[in-house]
Structure formats: structure tokens, C-alpha cells
Design a protein around this motif. Structure first.
Motif, short mmCIF file in Angstrom:
data_model
loop_
_atom_site.label_atom_id
_atom_site.label_comp_id
_atom_site.label_asym_id
_atom_site.label_seq_id
_atom_site.Cartn_x
_atom_site.Cartn_y
_atom_site.Cartn_z
N GLY A 172 -1.84 -9.93 5.76
CA GLY A 172 -0.46 -9.47 5.76
C GLY A 172 -0.07 -8.75 4.49
N LEU A 173 -0.57 -9.23 3.36
CA LEU A 173 -0.22 -8.63 2.08
C LEU A 173 -0.89 -7.27 1.86
CD1 LEU A 173 -0.32 -11.89 -0.03
CD2 LEU A 173 1.69 -10.42 0.29
N VAL A 174 -2.09 -7.08 2.38
CA VAL A 174 -2.78 -5.79 2.19
C VAL A 174 -2.48 -4.82 3.33
CG1 VAL A 174 -4.61 -6.85 0.80
CG2 VAL A 174 -4.99 -6.46 3.25
N ALA A 175 -1.76 -5.27 4.37
CA ALA A 175 -1.46 -4.40 5.52
C ALA A 175 -0.79 -3.09 5.14
CB ALA A 175 -0.64 -5.17 6.55
N PRO A 176 0.15 -3.06 4.18
CA PRO A 176 0.78 -1.78 3.83
C PRO A 176 -0.10 -0.87 2.96
CG PRO A 176 2.05 -3.65 2.92
CD PRO A 176 0.84 -4.19 3.56
N TRP A 177 -1.22 -1.35 2.49
CA TRP A 177 -2.09 -0.55 1.63
C TRP A 177 -2.79 0.53 2.44
CZ3 TRP A 177 -4.89 -4.65 -1.92
CH2 TRP A 177 -3.93 -5.35 -2.66
N PRO A 178 -3.30 1.58 1.78
CA PRO A 178 -3.98 2.67 2.49
C PRO A 178 -5.14 2.16 3.37
CG PRO A 178 -3.56 3.29 0.22
CD PRO A 178 -3.23 1.83 0.34
N GLN A 179 -5.32 2.82 4.52
CA GLN A 179 -6.28 2.39 5.54
C GLN A 179 -7.70 2.24 5.02
OE1 GLN A 179 -5.90 1.44 8.78
NE2 GLN A 179 -8.09 1.04 8.79
N ASP A 180 -8.24 3.22 4.32
CA ASP A 180 -9.62 3.14 3.84
C ASP A 180 -9.80 1.97 2.88
OD1 ASP A 180 -10.36 5.29 5.35
OD2 ASP A 180 -10.52 6.70 3.68
N ALA A 222 -12.21 8.46 -3.61
CA ALA A 222 -11.44 9.45 -4.35
C ALA A 222 -9.99 9.03 -4.13
CB ALA A 222 -11.68 10.84 -3.80
N GLY A 223 -9.40 8.46 -5.14
CA GLY A 223 -8.09 7.84 -4.96
C GLY A 223 -8.27 6.63 -4.05
N PHE A 224 -7.51 6.58 -2.95
CA PHE A 224 -7.65 5.48 -2.00
C PHE A 224 -8.42 5.90 -0.75
CE2 PHE A 224 -3.53 4.26 -4.12
CZ PHE A 224 -4.08 3.24 -4.85
N ARG A 225 -9.03 7.08 -0.79
CA ARG A 225 -9.77 7.59 0.37
C ARG A 225 -11.27 7.37 0.16
NH1 ARG A 225 -11.95 12.57 1.56
NH2 ARG A 225 -11.15 13.41 -0.36
N ARG A 226 -11.91 6.73 1.15
CA ARG A 226 -13.36 6.51 1.08
C ARG A 226 -14.04 7.83 1.39
NH1 ARG A 226 -17.48 5.25 4.62
NH2 ARG A 226 -16.03 5.12 6.34
N ILE A 227 -14.92 8.27 0.47
CA ILE A 227 -15.58 9.56 0.66
C ILE A 227 -17.08 9.44 0.90
CG2 ILE A 227 -13.86 10.91 -0.59
CD1 ILE A 227 -15.70 10.82 -3.04
N ARG A 232 -7.95 -0.85 2.84
CA ARG A 232 -7.89 -2.07 3.65
C ARG A 232 -9.20 -2.32 4.36
NH1 ARG A 232 -3.22 -0.18 6.00
NH2 ARG A 232 -4.31 0.00 7.97
N THR A 233 -9.76 -1.28 4.96
CA THR A 233 -11.02 -1.42 5.70
C THR A 233 -12.13 -1.93 4.79
OG1 THR A 233 -10.37 0.35 7.21
CG2 THR A 233 -12.73 -0.17 7.08
N HIS A 234 -12.21 -1.38 3.59
CA HIS A 234 -13.26 -1.81 2.66
C HIS A 234 -13.00 -3.23 2.17
CE1 HIS A 234 -16.82 -1.12 0.36
NE2 HIS A 234 -16.21 -1.46 -0.76
#
Length: 192
Positions: free
Chosen positions: A167-175, A14-19, A177-179
Motif C-alpha cells: 500500500g505504501l509503495v503503490a503511488p510510486w512509479p511503476q518500474d 534512468a531516474g525511476f524508469r528501468r532501462i 514498484r515492479t523491481h
């Protein structure tokens, strides 16, 4: 005979959050439950193996069949050996290829199956790496295409430059990045 394919796993955002994440049936059940309690926009659901975005029917009731049943597939086909899983398709080769195949023990079909099996075995690592990069790219394009550094992250992914990608995806939302790291894990195996 080949073993059955493992059940595909899905991940919903949902957006950048893994649900939700897990086997298809579990993800659909969780999304249906969440849908009852909120009127938010429909989530983005992705196949973890391919990175493809899926359009799921989240209305209540039995889940729609993902594919035709084996009996429907067998009815549609009249060529090949359905009980053995053999499917007839057209292959276009040059005359010298057909001549070589014709001289092989067991004939052209046996030789082609043997060549394909050998190539699959020899190139399994490379194929898994390419598949992981393509799945990661499909997911990134669908959900993160507007984020800063997207194009450079894509270049780093296909160049096999893990540290630059990270390094490039580091500033992206945590969920997110994890995926991405989960999908890309096999893409770095040969490059590491």
C-alpha cells in the motif's frame, strides 16, 4: 567441491524508469549502446542479489574483470588448501569452545565446517528472507529515499507486513514498484 555461483543479474534505472535488466554482460552492453545515443546522466545500476548500487565503467572496450582470477587469489594465499577451496582465517573462541571442538571427531576444523553446514541448511529460509529484505532496503534507500512513505515502507518491510508495504509503495512509479516486488519476493515467504 561447491558448484560455481550463478552469474549475477543487474538492473539499471534512468531516474525511476528501468532501462536494462539481466546478466551483467548484457546489461553493460545495452548501457553502452544507450550511452552512444544520449548524453543523459549515468544510470543507476544495481546488483539484484544484494541491492547494492554499482559503479560500472561504460567506456567502450573489454569489460573490466569483476574479481581477481583464481590463479591471482592462490598466489596471494600461502595458508590453507587452495586446490580444495580451503581458506585459513582467524576465529576467536572462549577456552570452553576450543575444548569442545578439540574433542570432536576430525578436530576443530571438521567440527566447525559441519556446524556451519548444518546451520546453513536449518536456517536457509530465514537467511534468504533476511537477505531479500536487506537487498530491497539497499535498493530503496539508493533510489527511493526521498519518495513519500519511504520510512513507513521500510518499517513495513522489516516488520514483514506485506500488505502495508504494498500500500505504501503503490503511488510510486511503476518500474520502481515492479523491481521492489521482485527483490522483496523472498522476504514475504515465511510471513505469508
Amino acid at each position: 567441491m561447491s558448484s560455481p555461483a550463478p552469474e549475477s543479474t543487474l538492473t539499471a534505472f534512468a531516474g525511476f524508469r528501468r532501462i536494462a535488466s539481466g546478466p551483467r554482460a548484457e546489461v553493460i552492453a545495452k548501457l553502452r549502446k544507450l550511452r552512444r545515443h544520449a548524453e543523459d546522466a549515468a544510470p543507476f545500476v544495481f546488483d539484484d542479489a544484494t541491492g547494492d548500487r554499482l559503479d560500472l565503467d561504460l567506456r567502450h572496450g573489454p569489460a573490466p574483470a569483476a574479481a581477481a582470477t583464481p590463479s591471482e587469489e592462490q598466489t596471494a594465499r600461502s595458508v590453507g588448501r587452495p586446490r580444495l577451496g580451503v581458506v585459513a582465517r582467524e576465529v576467536t573462541l572462549l577456552p570452553r569452545h576450543w575444548e569442545w571442538l578439540g574433542r570432536q571427531p576430525g578436530g576443530a576444523s571438521v567440527a566447525l565446517r559441519r556446524l556451519v553446514d548444518e546451520a546453513r541448511r536449518v536456517h536457509a529460509g530465514r537467511d534468504a528472507e533476511r537477505g531479500a529484505r536487506e537487498a530491497t532496503y539497499r535498493f530503496m534507500t539508493a533510489i527511493a529515499g526521498d519518495l513519500p512513505g519511504f520510512e513507513e515502507a521500510t518499517r513495513a518491510l522489516f516488520a514483514g507486513d506485506r500488505s502495508r508495504f504494498d500500500g505504501l509503495v503503490a503511488p510510486w512509479p511503476q518500474d520502481l514498484r515492479t523491481h521492489l516486488h521482485k527483490l522483496a519476493a523472498a522476504a514475504w515467504s515465511a510471513a505469508s
